[in-house]
Scaffold this motif. Structure first.
Motif, mmCIF file in Angstrom:
data_model
loop_
_atom_site.group_PDB
_atom_site.id
_atom_site.type_symbol
_atom_site.label_atom_id
_atom_site.label_comp_id
_atom_site.label_asym_id
_atom_site.label_seq_id
_atom_site.Cartn_x
_atom_site.Cartn_y
_atom_site.Cartn_z
ATOM 1 N N LYS A 9 0.637 -1.332 -0.187
ATOM 2 C CA LYS A 9 -0.244 -0.070 0.051
ATOM 3 C C LYS A 9 0.713 1.876 -0.138
ATOM 4 C CE LYS A 9 -3.278 -2.622 2.778
ATOM 5 N NZ LYS A 9 -4.273 -2.768 1.429
ATOM 6 N N LYS A 10 0.269 2.712 -0.102
ATOM 7 C CA LYS A 10 0.729 3.550 -0.556
ATOM 8 C C LYS A 10 0.258 4.701 -0.006
ATOM 9 C CE LYS A 10 2.577 6.237 -4.724
ATOM 10 N NZ LYS A 10 2.289 6.385 -5.737
ATOM 11 N N THR A 11 1.458 5.428 0.434
ATOM 12 C CA THR A 11 0.762 7.439 1.182
ATOM 13 C C THR A 11 0.814 7.744 0.185
ATOM 14 O OG1 THR A 11 2.906 8.101 1.754
ATOM 15 C CG2 THR A 11 2.531 6.166 3.200
ATOM 16 N N LYS A 12 -0.001 9.052 0.462
ATOM 17 C CA LYS A 12 0.339 10.412 -0.338
ATOM 18 C C LYS A 12 1.205 10.782 -0.207
ATOM 19 C CE LYS A 12 -4.841 11.655 0.556
ATOM 20 N NZ LYS A 12 -5.312 12.662 1.380
ATOM 21 N N VAL A 13 1.818 11.983 -1.415
ATOM 22 C CA VAL A 13 3.047 12.579 -1.382
ATOM 23 C C VAL A 13 3.029 13.181 -1.025
ATOM 24 C CG1 VAL A 13 4.518 13.491 -3.150
ATOM 25 C CG2 VAL A 13 3.835 11.278 -3.712
ATOM 26 N N LYS A 14 3.955 13.946 0.052
ATOM 27 C CA LYS A 14 4.330 15.377 1.414
ATOM 28 C C LYS A 14 5.269 16.014 -0.368
ATOM 29 C CE LYS A 14 1.718 13.588 4.185
ATOM 30 N NZ LYS A 14 -0.112 14.265 4.594
ATOM 31 N N LYS A 15 4.909 17.713 -0.168
ATOM 32 C CA LYS A 15 5.682 18.385 -0.804
ATOM 33 C C LYS A 15 6.527 18.768 -0.238
ATOM 34 C CE LYS A 15 3.738 17.728 -5.405
ATOM 35 N NZ LYS A 15 4.403 17.038 -6.193
ATOM 36 N N LYS A 16 8.002 18.922 -0.805
ATOM 37 C CA LYS A 16 8.798 20.164 0.227
ATOM 38 C C LYS A 16 8.791 19.589 1.208
ATOM 39 C CE LYS A 16 9.246 21.095 -4.429
ATOM 40 N NZ LYS A 16 10.188 20.522 -4.964
ATOM 41 N N THR A 17 9.759 18.830 1.978
ATOM 42 C CA THR A 17 9.318 18.916 3.370
ATOM 43 C C THR A 17 10.777 17.284 3.115
ATOM 44 O OG1 THR A 17 8.666 18.169 4.879
ATOM 45 C CG2 THR A 17 7.796 17.283 3.578
ATOM 46 N N SER A 18 11.674 17.970 4.359
ATOM 47 C CA SER A 18 12.285 16.671 4.634
ATOM 48 C C SER A 18 11.771 15.982 5.849
ATOM 49 C CB SER A 18 13.738 16.738 5.064
ATOM 50 O OG SER A 18 14.561 17.003 3.939
ATOM 51 N N ASN A 19 10.515 16.275 6.603
ATOM 52 C CA ASN A 19 10.341 16.246 7.997
ATOM 53 C C ASN A 19 8.621 15.843 7.750
ATOM 54 O OD1 ASN A 19 12.661 16.146 9.753
ATOM 55 N ND2 ASN A 19 12.334 18.369 9.550
#
Length: 821
Positions: free
Chosen positions: A180-190
């Protein structure tokens, strides 16, 4: 609390020092331009100069810095420098943090390993795992695994920018791979995911046939949860960021949450050709000190500070420390800083120098070795002479680097078309200018350096009363040979230049440095000494310098810097240069958000003001007087999706700044905090995040000038010129004594034996390399050291026990305890 001491809290501090020596047999197997970097995980924190056209480049660069964050791997990368394309990574040396102790203080050759994207990982992931029992409508039992992926921290930058991370969560077994896969989070290292996934673990069984929840052992023994982190590549291939694996069998009927360090792929970094990449020679010393509250160090600190009063000096605690350490430098660094901080350095240096002179038989070899005395003076000059070097040498070094003239005078190294006579004139011009700046600089020489030079001069004259030159050579051996000449040849190391000079300029600086060493030694040389030069071309060059004025200039300068007379007030009124370098600042007064909002600027901090400029040596385009700075604090990454940011709060809007790496950010914050600590209007509260789109991101307050929502960090020491943490240095000395306890005990036994038996020693003893002038006095000091160290050890053990008992498995207090298979 004395300025520079830590306070009432326990602090865990890390630092790294060492030397990058050379590499050999690098690939590709042809002459190339190479450089080396130091990385904490994937973050570059240090870079050497480029060594041109070599297969076995010699770097010879030392490094020393505080490590302000947690890390998993310390890595050294060798790069092939490219002019038109991206620099290519040839290979790397990577050492796990927990393995660094195996290499501390030792010179080692390391085989280069291949650089594989599947092995380049950093960061951690926060998971909650749980086994549930589900009863279906028909009464059967189903076992269900619940995986809650909460967040990640410290993911790497991709091409210098924050990544676009997502996670895949899989349940893997011999015959299954449910993903399964999460949503993509934009421009973050945390990234904050907070997503939950459900997996069926075992086949359903009849609830009526089983009296309690059971897991089928055969099935669950082979199952594991795997979480992979990826950077979303959009139109290009996704980049692997790391993975963790957790066997389902460890859960049983339990549930828990924990932080897990991301790991490289098991098939990553495997190659049958690792031996072909070459090797790298390094000396690494990593230390992690647990600094207790200041009062715990009172006894040890007092014992060390009274060292200069102990007779003989070889029976003092400070001297004994240098004797038991395998490398004297390990002892010198914290010792000098501690004595300097408490104004006890000058008498101690005088005492150990006098002992050094007893073993010196010839005046022309005075202070030429690496004794405790010479190392203490070297370290002192590095610490207190930074500003002195800058005001004396920086303008002329800038001229040499920015408008270079050809100066090669070695016939073997001359290029086609070079004119050796013109080159010699150019070199003479530079040498004259550097020499002139040095001999005119006595007014700027720090008082502490003058006091030390005064002591050395008079001790040398006392030891060799019939030699008129020795009082000058005692001083010139330090101020010319070990201070100015070293700074000329390595301006980047002494912060005189922001970057390493290229090969041609480095060669020019080397020739100038050789000339300065010789001219500085002129007072102790006769004219016939010119024939002793190894290089004929240098002998020819120096024939043009045989003039009385050079000798007189050196003599007058050495007289001035070894005098105890007070300096002119004008020499003290100049602002002290504390730090400078290139960083990015956010444009002020704009509402647009994005990459274009940040501009590269040259920042400069003095004891009077904090400025930034479009380029180095250009006029300041923005100035903040030091007295107007209200606070200096870190800025949450979430504000602009950028790492290593901090804010300078003053009368106007906050100045938001991004440093190039975590080490640099920490150094700037510390330097700014030190110079502003005594400002009368310092804030008690601040906003950890930025004010954007009409509200503070941290507390959601809508009024821009509202009081901060977080308390400002604790004050740091106020000494702006000499940044010393007395407790940290005492803790380091305690660690050295603890590490060498067996030597202390042997030395104590030796002193007892000598005191009882005064006859001649027939055979070498374990203590034959130690200096024992007075066995009774040395025995007394050793007993005090051992007693004090044992008591401090008990205090450390109590703290560690308390820390261990308060940290729960997977808790925030101990965030990286989750075990991976």
């Amino acid at each position: 609390m004395a300025a520079g001491d830590g306070g009432d809290e326990v602090r865990v501090l890390q630092n790294l020092r060492g030397k990058i020596y050379d590499a050999k047999h690098l690939v590709p197997n042809k002459m190339r331009d190479f450089f080396c970097t130091i990385n904490l995980d994937q973050e570059e924190v240090f870079r050497t100069q480029v060594v041109e056209k070599s297969l076995s480049p010699y770097f010879g660069e030392e490094f020393y810095f505080e490590i302000p964050r947690t890390f998993q791997w310390l890595s050294f990368y060798i790069y092939d420098k490219s002019v038109l394309q991206k620099d290519m990574r040839i290979g790397k040396v990577s050492i796990k943090k927990e393995d660094l102790c195996n290499y501390t203080g030792k010179e080692n050759w390391f085989m280069l390993q291949p650089v594989d994207s599947n092995s380049e990982v950093q960061g951690k992931v926060h998971l909650e795992l749980k086994l549930n029992e589900l009863i279906t409508d028909n009464g059967s039992v189903c076992q269900q695994l619940v995986v809650h992926i909460k967040e990640c921290h410290g993911l790497p930058l991709i091409n210098g920018q924050n990544c676009d991370p997502y996670a895949t969560v899989s349940l893997v077994g011999p015959s299954r791979n449910d993903q399964k896969k999460t949503k993509v989070k934009k421009k973050t290292s945390n990234p904050q995911f907070n997503e939950t996934f459900y997996f069926e673990v075992t086949r359903s069984s009849s609830y009526t046939k089983k009296s309690q929840f059971q897991v089928e052992e055969e099935d669950i023994e082979k199952l594991e949860v795997r979480v992979d982190l990826w950077n979303n590549g959009n139109l290009v291939q996704d980049i692997f960021l790391g993975e963790i694996k957790v066997p389902v069998k460890v859960l049983r009927n339990d549930s828990f949450q924990a932080w897990y360090l991301l790991q490289p792929r098991e098939n990553g970094n495997k190659s049958s050709k690792t031996d072909d990449l070459g090797s790298l020679r390094l000396n690494i010393c990593y230390t992690e000190d647990c600094v207790l509250p200041s009062e715990y160090y009172t006894s040890l600190r007092n014992l060390l500070l009274k060292s200069s009063d102990v007779q003989p000096i070889s029976a003092s605690a400070a001297y004994i420390l240098s004797e038991v350490c395998r490398d004297k430098y390990d002892a010198v660094l914290p010792l000098v800083r501690l004595l300097l901080h408490h104004h006890k350095l000058v008498p101690f240096v005088a005492a150990v120098a006098e002992l050094d002179l007893k073993d010196t038989q010839e005046a022309n070899t005075i202070f030429r070795g690496n004794s405790l005395a010479t190392r203490c003076v070297d370290e002192m000059m590095k610490i207190v002479g930074k500003h002195y070097l800058k005001v004396t040498l920086k303008p002329v070094i800038d001229e040499i680097c920015e408008s270079p003239k050809p100066c090669e005078i070695d016939p073997i190294k001359l290029r086609e078309g070079d004119n050796v006579e013109i080159n010699m004139e150019n070199l003479r011009y530079y040498v004259d200018k550097v020499f002139r700046e040095i001999v005119r600089s006595s007014i700027s020489c720090p008082t502490l350096m003058c006091d030390v030079f005064y002591s050395l001069r008079h001790l040398a004259a006392k030891r060799f009363p019939n030699d008129p030159h020795v009082q000058y050579s005692a001083v010139s051996s330090f101020v010319f040979l070990r201070f100015f000449a070293v700074a000329v040849v390595s301006p980047h190391t002494f912060h005189l230049r922001p970057h390493h000079p290229d090969a041609q300029i480095s060669r020019t600086l080397t020739l100038i440095s050789k000339a300065i060493q010789t001219l500085g030694s002129w007072g102790s040389l006769t004219k016939s000494k010119l024939s002793s030069f190894k290089e004929t071309f240098m002998c020819e060059f120096f024939k043009t310098f045989q003039e009385e004025k050079f000798t007189e200039s050196v003599k007058k300068f050495l007289d001035d810097v070894s005098s105890t007379e007070s300096k002119e007030p004008s020499g003290l009124s100049e602002p002290v240069h504390l730090k400078e370098g290139e960083m990015y600042k956010r444009a002020q007064g704009r509402t647009r958000i994005g990459k274009k909002n940040f501009k590269k600027r040259w920042f400069c901090l003095t004891s009077r003001e904090f400025t930034y400029h479009k380029q180095q040596d250009k006029e300041a385009i923005f100035t903040i007087p030091i007295k107007n700075i209200l606070a200096v604090e870190k800025l949450d990454e979430s504000s602009f999706n950028k790492k290593n940011m901090f804010q300078v709060l003053h009368g106007e809007k906050p100045l938001y700044i991004q440093a190039n790496n975590c080490v640099e950010a920490s150094e700037w914050i510390e330097a700014l905090c030190r110079v502003t600590r005594c400002n009368q209007n310092r804030l008690s509260f601040y906003h950890p995040s930025a004010f954007l789109n009409g509200n503070w991101l941290c507390c959601k307050a809508t009024i821009e000038n509202t009081v901060g929502c977080a308390r400002c960090t604790a004050d740091v020491p106020a000494d702006t010129q000499i940044e010393i943490d007395g407790d940290r240095e005492t803790e380091r000395i305690y660690s050295l004594f603890t590490l060498n306890m067996s030597k202390l005990q042997k030395l104590e036994e030796a002193c007892g034996s000598i005191a009882v038996y005064q006859g001649p020693r027939k055979e070498p003893d374990d203590y034959s390399n130690f200096t024992i002038e007075d066995s009774v006095a040395t025995f007394h000091t050793l007993k005090q050291i051992i007693d004090v160290v044992e008591k401090l050890k008990e205090s450390h053990e109590k703290y560690q026990k308390k820390r261990s008992s308060s940290a729960k498995y997977g808790s925030e207090e101990n965030p990286i305890v989750g075990k991976v298979s």
